[in-house]
Design a protein around this motif. Structure first.
Motif, PDB file in Angstrom:
ATOM      1  N   LYS A 396       0.766  -1.276   0.096  1.00  0.00           N
ATOM      2  CA  LYS A 396      -0.230  -0.142   0.027  1.00  0.00           C
ATOM      3  C   LYS A 396       0.743   1.280  -0.078  1.00  0.00           C
ATOM      4  CE  LYS A 396      -4.541  -1.348   1.858  1.00  0.00           C
ATOM      5  NZ  LYS A 396      -5.202  -1.537   2.932  1.00  0.00           N
ATOM      6  N   ASP A 397       2.084   0.906   0.447  1.00  0.00           N
ATOM      7  CA  ASP A 397       2.989   2.303   0.516  1.00  0.00           C
ATOM      8  C   ASP A 397       3.403   2.615  -1.057  1.00  0.00           C
ATOM      9  OD1 ASP A 397       4.767   0.076   0.351  1.00  0.00           O
ATOM     10  OD2 ASP A 397       6.004   0.548   1.812  1.00  0.00           O
ATOM     11  N   ILE A 463      -0.909  -2.442  -6.629  1.00  0.00           N
ATOM     12  CA  ILE A 463      -0.948  -2.637  -5.259  1.00  0.00           C
ATOM     13  C   ILE A 463      -1.630  -3.759  -4.759  1.00  0.00           C
ATOM     14  CG2 ILE A 463      -1.609  -1.170  -3.076  1.00  0.00           C
ATOM     15  CD1 ILE A 463      -0.907   1.269  -4.848  1.00  0.00           C
ATOM     16  N   ASP A 465      -3.702  -5.230  -2.207  1.00  0.00           N
ATOM     17  CA  ASP A 465      -4.580  -4.543  -1.203  1.00  0.00           C
ATOM     18  C   ASP A 465      -5.373  -5.718  -0.800  1.00  0.00           C
ATOM     19  OD1 ASP A 465      -6.311  -3.430   0.239  1.00  0.00           O
ATOM     20  OD2 ASP A 465      -6.637  -1.534  -1.167  1.00  0.00           O
TER      21      ASP A 465
END
Ligand code: ARG
Length: 597
Positions: A396-397, A463, A465
């Motif tokens: 997520k970063d 991403i 997630d």
């Protein structure tokens, strides 16, 4: 069978001809204003210049000329569009033909090819991590798509099983257990059958050894003397192994059998399977003769001690350095093994095409290998070489995905996390036997991971997630599976109610029914694109649309309470086709749906 757009275009061709116009632009396309009409044709606009006429006049003449069983509600709209719908009866007929045909009448490859798909590519003795996940997931889907389209396909895992990591393990093992017979040069007996380590020990040995070669002094830059010596020992061990040392070869065999068993287990949970378990080590004997040939033919020459082949082209916009065949110390490289592997594949299987599914950061490597193989005749003329380079899976970063403490996330742990999350959701929803819930969370968890990956265009980074991927709503695997399960449950109830086996489609009556029927007919065009572009994400986008349209249909029609029997059976038939199409698609993506959720 013909796709729906081809059929409609043929009808348009007749009308254009009758009205006296060139038929080149008499093409139907899916309307980009579905609120107005289902299909459109922009041909009149394209013809305006040629006939020096206002497009709307042409459109009107075509409209007057049309006589078609398929096209209805035809309108000529300013500045010159032809908007129309498909006749409901014809649409139902088309869907029924689709349902009756093998694989829904999808047109397969006429020039059936022999294809090798090189994917997975794990490095033996290093734990499988998320970096290998994308190759496995995308490669498996591409393999299934190519195979479904009638090609003869071989999936090859191409193990990284010959590099320095082997020397590192041997070095560390020697340090820990110097008395093992493998290290005794005078030993002439049979080596033990049992490996001197388990998979978990092996997985600890490699990182420990690798870390030892990187130890630095207090300045954080200079390698310690111990590190330098350790690395030198590992390189020597690698060299000895590659040159046939009997004891080292026996250790290598142990490493292989222990690791391959573990890899097989891991790929199995991923529903990924390979036809060939070959690796870099399999071509070692082919390297010397191949290099000799390249030298003799004048392709390979010495440059700064190394042996290289020029592969740059005048048209290059970016520098493509020469392809290195041997290092100055005479050692073979990653490029060398890949070239020799192509040669071996040719002699065993003689493919028409080889497709590599590898991290896009290796693009230059493959450009060099492909060019060198073509130039030196390693591959036959006209053989296709494709590189599907995929992007990075990020956290997520926005940085490459790591564990919470910043380590490399192991594949098993990642799958476990997802499955635990699914388990929570499934048991939170309703009362369910925990064993059954576990089984379901495994199936749905896998779909969550695979769909989360495949729904992105492969080249793009994405991403990872967990919350998003495991959601039952939105563009996710669980949403697709939920839709299939919903259909299965209606079909089961219909059966329990004593519903007929043989159900028949009627022309769609409601808007959502029409929309669903229409969506299903787009299967053919979508599939041919997914295949030509080797793009599983097209399948994902399509089934997401199908699922959405189906769910609107479901909410607007009381399927099981419908009193008109014929209408109800038609609903059921539509459900069966929807289910079949979705199941076919998810199978090509490499996952399946449970019975309940
Ligand atoms: N083992 C390689 C790696 O981990 C990937 C192998 C890809 N396939 C190939 N034929 N080079 O980077």
């Amino acid at each position: 069978m013909k796709n729906i757009l081809e059929i409609l275009s043929e009808e348009l061709v007749k009308a254009f001809e009758k009205a006296g116009y060139d038929t080149e632009f008499a093409k139907a396309s899916v309307s980009n204003r579905p609120d107005l009409c289902q299909f459109q044709c922009n041909g009149a606009m394209a013809l305006a210049k040629k006939y020096k006429k206002a497009p709307i006049m042409i459109a009107n003449e075509v409209k007057d000329a049309i006589v078609s069983e398929y096209i209805c509600d035809l309108e000529a709209v300013a500045p010159g569009f032809l908007n129309f719908n498909i006749n409901g009866e014809k649409l139902a007929e088309y869907l029924a033909d689709m349902a009756a045909a093998e694989d829904y009448g999808i047109n397969k490859e006429k020039n059936k090819k022999k294809i090798v798909i090189d994917y997975g590519g794990p490095n033996v003795a290093k734990p499988l991590h998320v970096g290998h996940l994308r190759s496995a997931i995308i490669g498996e889907s591409v393999k299934r798509i190519c195979r479904f389209m009638n090609n003869e396909v071989i999936g090859d895992i191409h193990l990284g099983d010959w590099g320095l990591q082997m020397g590192l393990i041997i070095t560390e093992l020697k340090l820990r257990q110097p008395d093992l017979p493998y290290f005794d040069d005078n030993f002439t007996g049979e080596y033990p059958e049992e490996a001197p380590f388990t998979i978990s020990e092996l997985e600890e040995i490699y990182p420990t050894a690798s870390k030892k070669t990187k130890e630095t002094e207090a300045d954080g830059k200079t390698l310690t003397q111990a590190a330098v010596e350790y690395k030198a020992a590992a390189m020597e061990a690698t060299f000895k192994l590659q040159n046939g040392d009997r004891g080292y070869r026996a250790i290598w065999n142990h490493i292989m059998s222990v690791s391959v068993a573990d890899l097989k287990k891991n790929y199995k949970t991923l529903n990924v399977d390979f036809d060939w378990w070959k690796g870099e080590s399999d071509v070692q004997d082919d390297i010397a003769p191949m290099v000799e040939e390249m030298k003799k033919a004048g392709f390979a020459y010495e440059s700064e001690g190394a042996l290289v082949v020029d592969v740059a082209r005048e048209t290059d916009t970016k520098e493509v350095p020469p392809c290195m065949i041997l290092k100055s110390d005479g050692a073979a490289l990653y490029t060398t093994t890949d070239l020799a592997t192509l040669k071996q594949r040719r002699s065993i299987f003689d493919p028409d095409r080889v497709i590599y599914v590898v991290d896009k950061r290796q693009e230059m490597h493959f450009t060099q290998v492909f060019r060198c193989a073509e130039k030196t005749g390693v591959v036959k003329d006209g053989m296709e070489l494709d590189f599907i380079g995929f992007g990075t899976m990020n956290g997520k970063d926005g940085k490459p995905f790591k564990t919470r403490d910043g380590g490399v996330m192991r594949l098993e742990h990642l799958l476990k996390d997802i499955q635990e999350e699914m388990f929570k959701k499934i048991t939170g929803n309703h009362d369910i036997d925990p064993d059954e819930a576990k089984e379901i969370s495994e199936i749905v968890g896998l779909a969550a991971v695979k769909y989360g990956d495949l729904s992105n265009q492969a080249t793009k980074d994405y991403i990872f997630d967990i919350d998003k991927f495991t959601s039952f709503e939105g563009n996710t695997g669980p949403y697709i599976l939920y839709t299939i399960v919903r259909i299965k449950s209606i079909l089961n109830k219909f059966k329990e109610m004593g519903g007929a086996d043989n159900t028949k489609l009627l022309p769609a009556a409601t808007a959502t029914e029409k929309a669903l029927s229409l969506e299903l007919t787009k299967l053919h065009t979508m599939m041919s694109q997914a295949y030509t572009e080797l793009a599983p994400h097209k399948i994902c986008a399509y089934i997401y649309d199908v699922a959405n349209v189906f769910n609107s249909f479901y909410h607007e029609n009381k399927i099981l309470k419908e009193e008109d029997k014929a209408r109800q059976e038609s609903f059921i038939e539509l459900l069966k086709i929807t289910k079949g199409v979705l199941e076919l698609c998810i199978d090509l993506l490499g996952f399946s749906a449970p019975e309940h959720m």
